[in-house]
Design a protein around this motif. Structure first.
Motif, PDB file in Angstrom:
ATOM      1  N   HIS A  56      33.712 -33.932  -0.001  1.00 13.55           N
ATOM      2  CA  HIS A  56      34.728 -34.000  -1.053  1.00 13.55           C
ATOM      3  C   HIS A  56      35.445 -35.341  -1.035  1.00 13.55           C
ATOM      4  O   HIS A  56      35.874 -35.816   0.013  1.00 13.55           O
ATOM      5  CB  HIS A  56      35.766 -32.885  -0.850  1.00 13.55           C
ATOM      6  N   ASP A  98      38.280 -35.628  -6.907  1.00 15.97           N
ATOM      7  CA  ASP A  98      37.613 -34.976  -8.032  1.00 15.97           C
ATOM      8  C   ASP A  98      36.107 -35.249  -8.070  1.00 15.97           C
ATOM      9  O   ASP A  98      35.447 -34.986  -9.066  1.00 15.97           O
ATOM     10  CB  ASP A  98      38.245 -35.424  -9.356  1.00 15.97           C
ATOM     11  N   THR A  99      35.569 -35.777  -6.985  1.00 12.41           N
ATOM     12  CA  THR A  99      34.135 -36.041  -6.873  1.00 12.41           C
ATOM     13  C   THR A  99      33.610 -35.380  -5.601  1.00 12.41           C
ATOM     14  O   THR A  99      34.252 -35.444  -4.561  1.00 12.41           O
ATOM     15  CB  THR A  99      33.862 -37.562  -6.807  1.00 12.41           C
ATOM     16  N   ILE A 109      25.739 -35.311  -7.615  1.00 10.59           N
ATOM     17  CA  ILE A 109      27.112 -35.809  -7.655  1.00 10.59           C
ATOM     18  C   ILE A 109      27.859 -34.979  -8.691  1.00 10.59           C
ATOM     19  O   ILE A 109      27.524 -34.997  -9.875  1.00 10.59           O
ATOM     20  CB  ILE A 109      27.180 -37.305  -8.045  1.00 10.59           C
ATOM     21  N   TRP A 110      28.838 -34.231  -8.214  1.00 11.00           N
ATOM     22  CA  TRP A 110      29.673 -33.383  -9.065  1.00 11.00           C
ATOM     23  C   TRP A 110      31.003 -34.084  -9.327  1.00 11.00           C
ATOM     24  O   TRP A 110      31.548 -34.721  -8.424  1.00 11.00           O
ATOM     25  CB  TRP A 110      29.970 -32.064  -8.366  1.00 11.00           C
ATOM     26  N   MET A 111      31.517 -33.941 -10.540  1.00  7.57           N
ATOM     27  CA  MET A 111      32.853 -34.448 -10.865  1.00  7.57           C
ATOM     28  C   MET A 111      33.643 -33.360 -11.574  1.00  7.57           C
ATOM     29  O   MET A 111      33.087 -32.596 -12.377  1.00  7.57           O
ATOM     30  CB  MET A 111      32.777 -35.698 -11.753  1.00  7.57           C
ATOM     31  N   ARG A 167      36.064 -32.826 -14.295  1.00  5.15           N
ATOM     32  CA  ARG A 167      36.607 -33.458 -15.495  1.00  5.15           C
ATOM     33  C   ARG A 167      36.786 -32.393 -16.561  1.00  5.15           C
ATOM     34  O   ARG A 167      35.992 -31.456 -16.637  1.00  5.15           O
ATOM     35  CB  ARG A 167      35.664 -34.543 -16.038  1.00  5.15           C
ATOM     36  N   TRP A 193      33.805 -28.402 -13.186  1.00  2.00           N
ATOM     37  CA  TRP A 193      32.888 -29.148 -12.324  1.00  2.00           C
ATOM     38  C   TRP A 193      31.564 -29.287 -13.047  1.00  2.00           C
ATOM     39  O   TRP A 193      31.021 -28.304 -13.566  1.00  2.00           O
ATOM     40  CB  TRP A 193      32.658 -28.407 -11.015  1.00  2.00           C
TER      41      TRP A 193
END
Length: 162
Positions: free
Chosen positions: A111, A114-115, A140-142, A144, A148
């Motif tokens: 972690h 937010d990424t 790669i998760w963000m 926004r 997610w």
């Protein structure tokens, strides 16, 4: 008269949201945005389920999955070296009978606010009896727009064990 104006101005300032929160409205907005993000544990549970479902696409359809978990600005590299945007990734995720089972072996999450970097491995059993396929990958998760989504991924095929 000046005293009444001064008292009114002080009272009005005390009633504004920025005055009620230490640090003003910028910190308040940042805190609200952060609090909207699920905890790391909740986030990982969501991502793990999404990763399991993504792996399962090799053997069964899950309507709407890719549209939900892949960001509009997604870029991925397949195990064959193809670079894909969201439209190509969504179109290429149809079970074609090549595999009879798919299992997510593990996923590790790192972690960074937010990424999140997810690194995992999955095993796919072939229907034709040829050697099974082992994939390792990074997603790669963000976080926004209050959700997610995967913004980038890369898959690699592990060589068959001799």
């Amino acid at each position: 008269m000046k005293r009444i104006g001064l008292v009114a101005a002080v009272a009005l300032a005390a009633c504004t949201p920025a005055a009620k929160q230490p640090g003003g409205s910028k910190e308040t907005a940042a805190a609200a945005a952060t609090s909207a993000r699920p905890s790391d544990g909740e986030s990982e549970a969501y991502m793990r389920k999404a990763e399991e479902d993504w792996a399962a696409l090799a053997v069964r359809q899950i309507p709407g999955l890719m549209e939900r978990i892949i960001a509009d600005d997604y870029v991925g590299v397949s195990s064959g070296g193809d670079v894909r945007d969201k439209a190509k990734q969504v179109a290429g995720e149809e079970a074609d009978g090549t595999f009879v089972s798919s299992k997510l072996e593990y996923v590790h999450y790192r972690h960074f606010g937010d990424t999140v970097i997810a690194q995992g491995q999955e095993s796919l059993k072939r229907a034709d009896g040829k050697p099974d396929l082992q994939l390792i990958w990074n997603d790669i998760w963000m976080f926004r727009d209050a959700k997610w989504q995967v913004v980038a991924s890369q898959d690699s095929v592990l060589p068959a064990k001799q």
